[in-house]
Scaffold this active site. Structure first.
Site, PDB file in Angstrom:
ATOM      1  N   ARG A 270     -17.608  51.110   3.545  1.00  0.00           N
ATOM      2  CA  ARG A 270     -17.640  50.615   4.932  1.00  0.00           C
ATOM      3  C   ARG A 270     -18.739  51.293   5.748  1.00  0.00           C
ATOM      4  NH1 ARG A 270     -11.186  49.516   5.755  1.00  0.00           N
ATOM      5  NH2 ARG A 270     -11.402  47.257   5.650  1.00  0.00           N
TER       6      ARG A 270
ATOM      7  N   LYS B 220       1.843  35.353  -3.403  1.00  0.00           N
ATOM      8  CA  LYS B 220       2.808  34.494  -2.715  1.00  0.00           C
ATOM      9  C   LYS B 220       2.182  33.396  -1.869  1.00  0.00           C
ATOM     10  CE  LYS B 220       6.450  37.891  -2.272  1.00  0.00           C
ATOM     11  NZ  LYS B 220       7.223  38.667  -1.315  1.00  0.00           N
TER      12      LYS B 220
ATOM     13  N   GLY C 286      -9.060  42.058  -0.251  1.00  0.00           N
ATOM     14  CA  GLY C 286      -9.024  43.290  -1.044  1.00  0.00           C
ATOM     15  C   GLY C 286      -8.889  43.079  -2.535  1.00  0.00           C
TER      16      GLY C 286
ATOM     17  N   GLY D 202      -7.871  41.026   6.671  1.00  0.00           N
ATOM     18  CA  GLY D 202      -7.239  40.136   7.650  1.00  0.00           C
ATOM     19  C   GLY D 202      -8.219  39.182   8.310  1.00  0.00           C
TER      20      GLY D 202
HETATM   21  P1  AMP Z   1      -2.296  38.751  -2.874  1.00  0.00           P
HETATM   22  O1  AMP Z   1      -2.233  40.116  -2.282  1.00  0.00           O
HETATM   23  O2  AMP Z   1      -1.324  37.792  -2.310  1.00  0.00           O
HETATM   24  O3  AMP Z   1      -3.720  38.209  -2.933  1.00  0.00           O
HETATM   25  O4  AMP Z   1      -1.831  38.921  -4.374  1.00  0.00           O
HETATM   26  C1  AMP Z   1      -2.526  39.651  -5.323  1.00  0.00           C
HETATM   27  C2  AMP Z   1      -1.562  40.102  -6.370  1.00  0.00           C
HETATM   28  O5  AMP Z   1      -0.961  38.992  -6.999  1.00  0.00           O
HETATM   29  C3  AMP Z   1      -2.233  40.887  -7.453  1.00  0.00           C
HETATM   30  O6  AMP Z   1      -1.742  42.205  -7.400  1.00  0.00           O
HETATM   31  C4  AMP Z   1      -1.786  40.200  -8.740  1.00  0.00           C
HETATM   32  O7  AMP Z   1      -1.380  41.100  -9.743  1.00  0.00           O
HETATM   33  C5  AMP Z   1      -0.588  39.384  -8.306  1.00  0.00           C
HETATM   34  N1  AMP Z   1      -0.361  38.230  -9.165  1.00  0.00           N
HETATM   35  C6  AMP Z   1      -1.244  37.277  -9.492  1.00  0.00           C
HETATM   36  N2  AMP Z   1      -0.684  36.399 -10.339  1.00  0.00           N
HETATM   37  C7  AMP Z   1       0.581  36.802 -10.568  1.00  0.00           C
HETATM   38  C8  AMP Z   1       1.658  36.272 -11.338  1.00  0.00           C
HETATM   39  N3  AMP Z   1       1.532  35.174 -12.056  1.00  0.00           N
HETATM   40  N4  AMP Z   1       2.831  36.962 -11.306  1.00  0.00           N
HETATM   41  C9  AMP Z   1       2.954  38.081 -10.553  1.00  0.00           C
HETATM   42  N5  AMP Z   1       1.978  38.595  -9.812  1.00  0.00           N
HETATM   43  C10 AMP Z   1       0.796  37.972  -9.808  1.00  0.00           C
END
Ligand code: AMP
Length: 397
Positions: A37, A198, A355, A378
């Site tokens: 940064r 999610k 990230g 964000g």
């Molecule tokens: P996010 O912070 O929502 O972008 O999610 C990123 C996280 O999603 C990473 O740590 C991945 O390990 C997890 N992830 C991606 N695909 C899967 C999956 N099929 N099952 C569980 N976790 C997942």
């Protein structure tokens, strides 16, 4: 959107308040563990200093919530800034009032001064008018180089821009120009990859994207929610069954706008979520009841890469699988490498952010091959959601 940049500044002799992001991670001993940064804002600081401006840095650090928290002082960061710009950086232990005033008065042209954490004052996050005025008292001009804080309407990111002639710093400028190429005025076809854990954190983002892009690839854990919503059994996979209706709404909306939704056709499944776990590739409609989907399969990757190959612009947030754990990194790595190759061949404008996405691209060794990689979390997501960022809006000419 048009905004003034450093090209429009007559810096010599001026007191220039520069909002930067110095929220760097620290080691236990207080040393800086990742100076990315600081390196990003160094060009702006150096340029203004070389042009003879008095460069006064404003930044937050951590979440002290309006009180002085010693551990969240910016004092130890001053040396990191000095190292990055190759000149001395003075420090004042308050960002307003007599301490700030005295330090600013002592500055000579070209000097650089770092003021203490803006969030030690409650007025910062409240965007309080008196606090913004107190900050403005030490400056003639305002430069914002902290895109990553631009989704917050705080005194140092928004209020100040209303009080002083304001300009985008070089990093802010670069970020805004890259984002404009990604979604503002992109070269079509545009493909978005949205992955991650999610759906719940990315509903607004998906609803905005289906209005703007030609195809959305849905990957990672969130794809399971979409598969389940259309009746596919996902076994023990991470899945937000309560969001089935939301997933259907997004798919219906996409059908209306003519945006293709690309879901996995095959998957890497395992019984355990750990490195080296026994895994197999199955068609998505043959996920065993006791297994979890942890990555997209090879046929899905082929399909994703076909879409990337067809696209002129790619916007990417979120991994296609649990990329931190082998062997579930394959789909994310393969798509990242292909997108990087297309970009290097001049066939694709690729913009990625967030990230996890940045670490996935680093893991694949291709971050520098993308057209632009945003380290803003964000702010990048809110931009993908189509929201106006207050810190950016306030810079508009
Ligand atoms: P996010 O912070 O929502 O972008 O999610 C990123 C996280 O999603 C990473 O740590 C991945 O390990 C997890 N992830 C991606 N695909 C899967 C999956 N099929 N099952 C569980 N976790 C997942």
């Amino acid at each position: 959107m048009s905004f003034r940049t450093l090209d429009d500044i007559d810096a010599a002799g001026k007191r220039i308040l520069v909002r930067v992001d110095l929220n760097v991670p620290l080691n236990d001993d207080g040393t800086i563990s990742d100076a990315t940064r600081i390196e990003r804002v160094a060009p702006t600081i150096r340029e203004l200093s070389e042009k003879g401006g008095k460069v006064i840095l404003l930044a937050h650090f951590g979440r002290p919530k309006g009180t002085v928290v010693k551990d969240m002082s910016l004092a130890p960061i001053a040396q990191g800034v000095a190292d990055a710009i190759g000149r001395e950086v003075a420090f004042a232990d308050d960002c307003i009032g007599p301490a700030a005033e005295k330090a600013v008065t002592a500055m000579k042209d070209g000097d650089v001064l770092l003021l203490e954490n803006t969030r030690f004052h409650a007025g910062e996050e409240k965007n309080d008018a008196d606090f913004a005025k107190a900050l403005a008292a030490n400056g003639d001009l305002y430069v914002n180089d902290a895109f990553s804080a631009a989704h917050r309407a705080h005194a140092s990111t928004e209020g100040l821009a209303r009080l002083l002639p304001s300009y985008a710093g070089r990093t802010m400028q670069e970020e805004l120009e890259a984002l404009e190429k990604g979604l503002g005025k992109p070269q079509k076809p545009v493909v978005a990859i949205v992955g991650g854990a999610k759906v719940s954190t990315k509903i607004d983002l998906l609803l905005n994207l289906v209005k703007k892009v030609d195809a959305v690839v849905i990957g990672g854990g969130m794809a399971n929610t979409f598969l389940a919503a259309r009746g596919t059994k996902v076994g023990k996979s991470l899945c937000e069954h309560d969001l089935a209706a939301t997933a259907k709404t997004i798919m219906t909306e996409a059908a209306t706008t003519g945006c293709a939704i690309i879901l996995p056709v095959d998957a890497v499944v395992a019984r355990e979520f750990k490195a080296g776990a026994a895994s197999e590739v199955v068609s998505v409609d043959q996920v065993p009841d006791d297994a979890m989907i942890l990555d997209a399969g090879p046929q899905t990757v082929e399909k994703v890469n076909e879409w990337i190959g067809r696209a002129n612009t790619l916007v990417w947030n979120g991994p296609l699988g649990a990329f931190e754990i082998e062997p579930f990194d394959k789909a994310t790595m393969a798509a990242a490498r292909f997108a990087a190759d297309e970009t290097k061949a001049g066939k694709l404008v690729s913009v990625a952010g967030g990230g996890d996405t940045v670490s996935a691209l680093n893991q694949a060794g291709v971050a520098s091959d993308f057209t632009y990689v945003s380290t803003a979390g964000g702010a990048f997501l809110e931009w993908m959601e189509g929201k106006e960022l207050p810190g950016v809006a306030a810079l508009a000419k």
